[in-house]
Design a protein around this motif. Structure first.
Motif, PDB file in Angstrom:
ATOM      1  N   THR A  20       0.814  -1.214   0.000  1.00 37.33           N
ATOM      2  CA  THR A  20       0.000   0.000   0.000  1.00 37.33           C
ATOM      3  C   THR A  20       0.850   1.268   0.000  1.00 37.33           C
ATOM      4  O   THR A  20       0.597   2.173  -0.801  1.00 37.33           O
ATOM      5  N   LEU A  23       2.070   1.424  -3.452  1.00 41.45           N
ATOM      6  CA  LEU A  23       1.047   1.965  -4.338  1.00 41.45           C
ATOM      7  C   LEU A  23       0.983   3.484  -4.226  1.00 41.45           C
ATOM      8  O   LEU A  23       0.782   4.186  -5.229  1.00 41.45           O
ATOM      9  N   ALA A  24       1.174   4.005  -3.007  1.00 42.72           N
ATOM     10  CA  ALA A  24       1.170   5.458  -2.813  1.00 42.72           C
ATOM     11  C   ALA A  24       2.292   6.116  -3.615  1.00 42.72           C
ATOM     12  O   ALA A  24       2.093   7.167  -4.240  1.00 42.72           O
ATOM     13  N   TYR A  27       1.264   5.662  -7.535  1.00 40.61           N
ATOM     14  CA  TYR A  27       0.238   6.628  -7.906  1.00 40.61           C
ATOM     15  C   TYR A  27       0.733   8.065  -7.736  1.00 40.61           C
ATOM     16  O   TYR A  27       0.439   8.943  -8.553  1.00 40.61           O
ATOM     17  N   SER A  43      -4.228   6.576  -0.233  1.00 40.45           N
ATOM     18  CA  SER A  43      -3.798   5.222   0.127  1.00 40.45           C
ATOM     19  C   SER A  43      -3.636   5.089   1.644  1.00 40.45           C
ATOM     20  O   SER A  43      -4.088   4.104   2.250  1.00 40.45           O
ATOM     21  N   ALA A  46      -6.989   4.906   3.364  1.00 35.68           N
ATOM     22  CA  ALA A  46      -7.610   3.592   3.224  1.00 35.68           C
ATOM     23  C   ALA A  46      -7.057   2.612   4.259  1.00 35.68           C
ATOM     24  O   ALA A  46      -7.792   1.782   4.806  1.00 35.68           O
ATOM     25  N   ILE A 109      -5.417  -2.934   0.607  1.00 28.02           N
ATOM     26  CA  ILE A 109      -4.902  -2.532  -0.705  1.00 28.02           C
ATOM     27  C   ILE A 109      -5.987  -2.521  -1.759  1.00 28.02           C
ATOM     28  O   ILE A 109      -5.930  -1.732  -2.711  1.00 28.02           O
ATOM     29  N   ALA A 112      -7.498   0.872  -1.550  1.00 27.06           N
ATOM     30  CA  ALA A 112      -6.534   1.883  -2.000  1.00 27.06           C
ATOM     31  C   ALA A 112      -6.400   1.906  -3.520  1.00 27.06           C
ATOM     32  O   ALA A 112      -6.208   2.972  -4.117  1.00 27.06           O
ATOM     33  N   LEU A 113      -6.512   0.746  -4.175  1.00 26.70           N
ATOM     34  CA  LEU A 113      -6.374   0.679  -5.631  1.00 26.70           C
ATOM     35  C   LEU A 113      -7.379   1.576  -6.349  1.00 26.70           C
ATOM     36  O   LEU A 113      -7.079   2.165  -7.386  1.00 26.70           O
ATOM     37  N   SER A 115      -8.484   4.457  -5.715  1.00 26.77           N
ATOM     38  CA  SER A 115      -8.241   5.899  -5.656  1.00 26.77           C
ATOM     39  C   SER A 115      -7.567   6.456  -6.911  1.00 26.77           C
ATOM     40  O   SER A 115      -7.755   7.621  -7.252  1.00 26.77           O
TER      41      SER A 115
END
Length: 447
Positions: A20, A23-24, A27, A43, A46, A109, A112-113, A115
């Motif tokens: 996560t 991912l932040a 993104y 993220s 979330a 996660i 979060a995806l 977003s």
């Protein structure tokens, strides 16, 4: 209980949590400089919302006693994890609390995806509200459908029924192609439609402000994904080894396929394409990593990498502003990986099922298709309804002026890149030139 299995699943849970923040970064690098902090905060937010809900009712809804014909677990059976803290409480060969921890990271996660599809234009408070409601009414039930297998006694009789996709339909989804990626991708499409387009899109080119951050994020995602896939074996065993290998080769193949499409279509292969191809491959092999051989994994990676490279341009044709290509990568990649099991599954792999290309006919293919379509439809309809309700009540979309100023400043009163420190440079002429230069760089990145 087995200490080796326990140690592996605990480590895998930590790896999935790392995804996560990864991912932040991924993104965050893809948006403009005036929105990077908000993108990361979506993220992180979330993580906070879903982590608390998982302990309160999420685990019970996903893995509690079935109360609806494979549709829903009993939401308050383990409220606050009551009854699961006993050291003798086991889930297979690991403590139940370890399994609870591992599955919590999947829930985080997945939310979060979503977003990435609404970058630069969603207010932070309403996003947190959406995240909580969506987890409660979409993710937790779907996790029950896909991940909760029937509990059986020593004679093979079902004593604890589970979800309908895992048991009645018998679709294969080893680590979340439907529950995570199709689920999040469908929700992303719904929210992109509810919130509408960013100001200036698609006329203005909104390039990533930091490709190094994108690559860093992709690397962390790939690293964490071994916990995601190999950890889903729930033990330090041969299945974990197979899924680890398949995750590696499918991802490598997808990256190469994406770059080849770029080279043929655009005349050059890009860093952003390489990072996106990595994620597409990871998405595609997630449901299939236990059911295919390494050769099948390579085939899935090649097909999905090329499909996703082409699919990211669909938003321009159909006019929906999926800011960071969540639909093109996660929805399309999740569908591809889930459906290709029906073609490339091999009985040599741990799942022990043959697909169409290995003499199994279309039996597994139709099961995969039904599971994928069911999750897609359920997630899209409810996500659209939740997003629309929030939009009409407390408002979801950022105001036009705030969007122009930048979502970081308007929502968080912060900026990612503060050049104020340059004001201490020696000499008035030096001070002016450095500050002016920094301002010009920032303004250029904003545009």
């Amino acid at each position: 209980m087995d200490t080796g299995d326990t140690a592996w699943v605990l480590a895998s849970a930590a790896l999935v949590l790392l995804m996560t923040p990864g991912l932040a970064f991924f993104y965050g690098g893809m948006v403009r400089s005036k929105g990077v902090l908000n993108m990361m905060m979506m993220s992180l937010g979330a993580m906070g919302v879903v982590g608390v809900l998982w302990v309160l009712v999420g685990y019970s809804t996903a893995f509690g006693a079935d109360v609806g014909g494979g549709l829903l677990g009993k939401p308050f059976e383990f409220f606050g994890l009551a009854g699961l803290l006993d050291p003798e409480s086991a889930f297979g060969t690991i403590p139940t609390t370890v399994f609870v921890s591992f599955q919590a990271m999947f829930a985080i996660i997945t939310v979060a995806l979503i977003s990435g599809a609404i970058a630069d234009r969603a207010r932070f408070g309403p996003w947190l509200l959406f995240a909580g409601i969506w987890a409660l009414v979409v993710y937790f039930p779907v996790a029950h459908w896909v991940f909760d297998f029937d509990g059986k006694d020593a004679d093979g009789n079902v004593v604890d029924p589970g979800g309908w996709i895992a048991n009645d339909l018998a679709a294969i989804d080893f680590a979340g192609g439907t529950a995570v990626h199709i689920n999040a991708g469908a929700a992303a499409l719904a929210l992109a439609l509810v919130l509408g387009k960013r100001a200036g899109w698609p006329k203005d080119r909104m390039k990533p402000h930091s490709l190094p951050l994108v690559v860093l994020g992709a690397g962390l995602l790939w690293f964490g994904w071994y916990g995601f896939n190999a950890g889903s074996a729930l033990g330090a065993n041969a299945t974990a080894g197979v899924t680890f290998i398949n995750t590696t080769v499918a991802t490598c193949a997808a990256m190469l396929a994406w770059l080849l499409v770029e080279r043929i279509r655009d005349g050059h292969a890009t860093t952003l394409g390489a990072a996106s191809g990595v994620v597409a491959g990871l998405v595609a092999i997630t449901p299939a990593c236990s059911s295919v051989t390494p050769l099948g994994a390579i085939a899935i990676g090649v097909v999905t990498g090329a499909l996703c490279a082409l699919a990211v341009s669909l938003k321009y044709r159909f006019g929906y502003d999926d800011s960071l290509d969540v639909v093109g990568v996660h929805l399309v990649g999740g569908l591809s990986g889930t459906l290709l099991i029906g073609f490339f599954a091999s009985a040599e792999a741990p799942a022990g099922v043959d697909g169409l290309f290995y003499g199994g006919g279309v039996d597994q293919l139709w099961r995969q298709a039904v599971g994928a379509v069911a999750v897609l439809a359920y997630s899209f309809v409810l996500s659209f309804a939740i997003g629309f309700a929030i939009k009409k009540t407390i408002g979801f979309r950022l105001g036009a002026e705030a969007e122009s100023v930048g979502i970081d400043e308007s929502e968080h009163a912060e900026t990612a890149y503060d050049f104020g420190g340059f004001s201490g440079a020696r000499g008035s002429s030096s001070k002016g030139s450095v500050a002016d230069g920094a301002s010009a760089v920032l303004e250029g990145s904003k545009s």
